[in-house]
Enzyme design. Structure first.
Site, PDB file in Angstrom:
ATOM      1  N   HIS A 127     -13.714 -11.806  19.286  1.00  0.00           N
ATOM      2  CA  HIS A 127     -14.295 -11.428  20.584  1.00  0.00           C
ATOM      3  C   HIS A 127     -13.358 -10.402  21.242  1.00  0.00           C
ATOM      4  CE1 HIS A 127     -16.869 -11.469  23.924  1.00  0.00           C
ATOM      5  NE2 HIS A 127     -16.700 -12.688  24.390  1.00  0.00           N
ATOM      6  N   GLN A 130     -13.558  -9.348  25.015  1.00  0.00           N
ATOM      7  CA  GLN A 130     -12.988 -10.347  25.919  1.00  0.00           C
ATOM      8  C   GLN A 130     -11.475 -10.171  26.007  1.00  0.00           C
ATOM      9  OE1 GLN A 130     -14.617 -12.942  27.744  1.00  0.00           O
ATOM     10  NE2 GLN A 130     -12.596 -12.893  28.678  1.00  0.00           N
ATOM     11  N   ASP A 209     -10.651 -22.053  26.479  1.00  0.00           N
ATOM     12  CA  ASP A 209     -12.028 -21.656  26.132  1.00  0.00           C
ATOM     13  C   ASP A 209     -12.814 -22.951  25.887  1.00  0.00           C
ATOM     14  OD1 ASP A 209     -14.342 -20.330  25.336  1.00  0.00           O
ATOM     15  OD2 ASP A 209     -13.586 -19.759  23.357  1.00  0.00           O
TER      16      ASP A 209
END
Ligand code: CP
Ligand code: NVA
Length: 299
Positions: A127, A130, A209
């Site tokens: 990701h 991010q 997360d």
């Protein structure tokens, strides 16, 4: 040469620093660039998204361009057209292509057959967009990246891997604490441990997360049990460096991987981090589209 952002490893430290400088400038003056004037950017979503879709759509519009959001079930891809042919046709109309999908192989194949930049909006393993916003947020808080320590506590997933990979490029020391069953399989220079207290010692930021990522729903019960000692709360942040901040890529599950007190309290920069997605991605799009090759070598 056409450039892609598939994992983040495509950037070196100088380029990353320049991208974050540009992100800061765009945050200060969001409407100052028309880098995508008259251009269209495809955003393919095969999975759910709130932040990524919002930040890319708004960011592309602010750069003078047009986002074209495509869900898999709307494309001929879902009726058997190949990824390669989809890439060829998208490249004839779009200035760049963003993809959120499960398998990294799908993204890699799209990039192989596209003649415009392809960027990763989240895959099972990575990701990077991010992590760009996360590094921007860290730099905003501490005025530098090199020499900082970032601790990630929880599932060794796509976000953990991108933080390890891009953190290493930026000169950030990354420590990741996960249960043995869910440890990161490739450390990219990060320190891996099963002990949250060990990871957060001396850290300038502690990152959480979700415990159950998209695609991991079948193991949700086991994950919640094994990950329970990895919650980000005040007691854990107290073990980090004085003035340490809490980060979370969101969506959050208050009471699960992060306490509500942390998520909405004074020690977090989580909502700033969510905003920084737009600024960092605008800087990324400027970089990618500048490098764009024109159609056609692949047909
Ligand atoms: N952090 C993030 O990528 O959020 P979304 O899944 O809502 O896009
Ligand atoms: N690790 C999470 C990130 C969500 C933004 C997932 O893949 O679902």
């Amino acid at each position: 040469m056409t450039r892609h952002l598939l994992t983040g490893a495509e950037l070196d430290r100088d380029e990353l620093g320049a991208l974050l400088d540009r992100a800061d400038a765009l945050k200060a003056e969001p409407l100052s660039s028309r880098a995508l004037e008259g251009r269209s950017i495809a955003l393919i979503f095969e999975m759910h998204s709130t932040r990524t879709r919002l930040s890319f759509e708004a960011g592309i519009f602010e750069l003078g361009g047009q986002p074209v959001v495509l869900r898999r079930d709307e494309l001929q891809l879902s009726r058997g057209e190949s990824v390669a042919d989809t890439a060829r046709v998208l490249s004839r109309h779009m200035a760049a292509i963003g993809v959120r999908t499960g398998p990294d192989e799908m993204l890699d194949e799209l990039a192989e057959f596209a003649s415009v930049p392809v960027f990763n909006m989240l895959t099972a393993r990575h990701h990077p967009c991010q992590a760009l916003a996360d590094l921007m947020t860290l730099r905003e808080e501490f005025g530098r990246l090199a020499g900082l320590k970032l601790a990630y506590v929880g599932d060794g997933n796509n976000v953990a891997r991108s933080l390890a990979l891009l953190g290493a490029i930026a000169g950030v020391e990354v420590a990741i604490a996960s249960p043995a069953e869910y440890t990161l399989t490739d450390a990219h220079g990060a320190t891996l441990t099963t002990q949250p207290a060990e990871a957060v010692a001396g850290a300038h930021a502690v990152y959480a997360d979700v415990w159950v990522s998209m695609g991991d729903e079948d193991s949700a019960v086991e994950r919640r049990e094994l990950l329970a000692p990895y919650r980000l709360d005040d007691a854990l942040l107290d073990r980090a460096a004085p003035g340490a901040i809490a980060l979370h890529c969101l969506p959050a599950h208050p009471g699960e991987e992060v306490t509500a007190a942390m998520l909405y309290g004074p020690r977090q920069r989580i909502w700033e981090q969510a905003e920084n997605r737009r600024h960092a991605q605008k800087a990324l799009l400027e970089l990618l589209v500048r490098s764009e090759g024109r159609h056609a070598d692949n047909v």
